[in-house]
Design a protein around this motif. Structure first.
Motif, PDB file in Angstrom:
ATOM      1  N   VAL A   1       5.382   2.644  -7.328  1.00 56.19           N
ATOM      2  CA  VAL A   1       4.857   1.716  -8.335  1.00 56.19           C
ATOM      3  C   VAL A   1       3.502   2.254  -8.775  1.00 56.19           C
ATOM      4  N   LYS A   2       3.103   1.875  -9.967  1.00 55.89           N
ATOM      5  CA  LYS A   2       1.851   2.413 -10.511  1.00 55.89           C
ATOM      6  C   LYS A   2       0.666   1.467 -10.349  1.00 55.89           C
ATOM      7  N   GLU A   3       0.932   0.169 -10.300  1.00 55.65           N
ATOM      8  CA  GLU A   3      -0.152  -0.805 -10.289  1.00 55.65           C
ATOM      9  C   GLU A   3       0.000  -1.806  -9.158  1.00 55.65           C
ATOM     10  N   VAL A   4      -1.127  -2.368  -8.754  1.00 58.64           N
ATOM     11  CA  VAL A   4      -1.144  -3.363  -7.680  1.00 58.64           C
ATOM     12  C   VAL A   4      -0.252  -4.549  -8.038  1.00 58.64           C
ATOM     13  N   THR A   5      -0.300  -4.990  -9.290  1.00 58.47           N
ATOM     14  CA  THR A   5       0.508  -6.137  -9.712  1.00 58.47           C
ATOM     15  C   THR A   5       1.987  -5.896  -9.423  1.00 58.47           C
ATOM     16  N   GLU A   6       2.449  -4.706  -9.728  1.00 65.13           N
ATOM     17  CA  GLU A   6       3.847  -4.357  -9.487  1.00 65.13           C
ATOM     18  C   GLU A   6       4.155  -4.286  -7.988  1.00 65.13           C
TER      19      GLU A   6
ATOM     20  N   LYS B   1       0.835  -1.204   0.000  1.00 60.08           N
ATOM     21  CA  LYS B   1       0.000   0.000   0.000  1.00 60.08           C
ATOM     22  C   LYS B   1       0.872   1.256   0.000  1.00 60.08           C
ATOM     23  N   GLU B   2       1.981   1.222   0.718  1.00 59.17           N
ATOM     24  CA  GLU B   2       2.889   2.371   0.775  1.00 59.17           C
ATOM     25  C   GLU B   2       3.552   2.611  -0.584  1.00 59.17           C
TER      26      GLU B   2
END
Length: 145
Positions: free
Chosen positions: A32-37, A24-25
């Motif tokens: 990072v731009k995306e949740v996957t990353e 989340k941080e």
């Protein structure tokens, strides 16, 4: 009423909770731009992240300057936001920021951050009372500091 939230030393919890906080941080800071990353960076699955993301957050230990941020889905009706602000201020919560999107399909996304240093009731109680306001479809705790 029993407290809904607990403060627990993270040393006794499974690592997954800290990894969710770390992911989340990364997203919050834009590293990072995306949740996957984010989940790949911290070594957890997307499903684990989504399972816990709304339930795991950090709390600052300092008593002064405590802040809470809530997310709302509000019906596009006159007075709903005003009622929320009046309720928060009636318990001595000090509004710091309000972010509101333009209503789409008669529903608006709103986030409100307020200072709870001098609040007269528990955060859990104010949270419950906010949910009862006519026109409030959803209330979520985004974070506390």
């Amino acid at each position: 009423m029993r407290d809904k939230y607990l403060v627990i030393d993270k040393q006794i919890l499974p690592d997954i909770f800290q990894k969710v906080i770390d992911a989340k941080e990364l997203l919050r800071t834009g590293k990072v731009k995306e949740v996957t990353e984010a989940v790949k960076s911290v070594g957890i699955s997307r499903s684990a992240f989504y399972k816990y993301k709304d339930y795991v957050f950090t709390l600052s230990e300092e008593r002064k300057g405590k802040k809470v941020t809530l997310f709302f889905l509000l019906n596009h009706e006159a007075g709903v936001l005003s009622n929320i602000l009046n309720l928060i201020s009636s318990y001595k919560g000090n509004i710091l920021t309000i972010n509101q999107d333009i209503p789409i399909n008669n529903v608006a996304n709103v986030s409100i951050t307020f200072d709870i240093s001098d609040i007269e009731i528990s955060v859990e109680d104010i949270f419950s009372r906010l949910k009862e306001i006519k026109g409030v479809d959803k209330v979520e705790l985004i974070g506390m500091e």
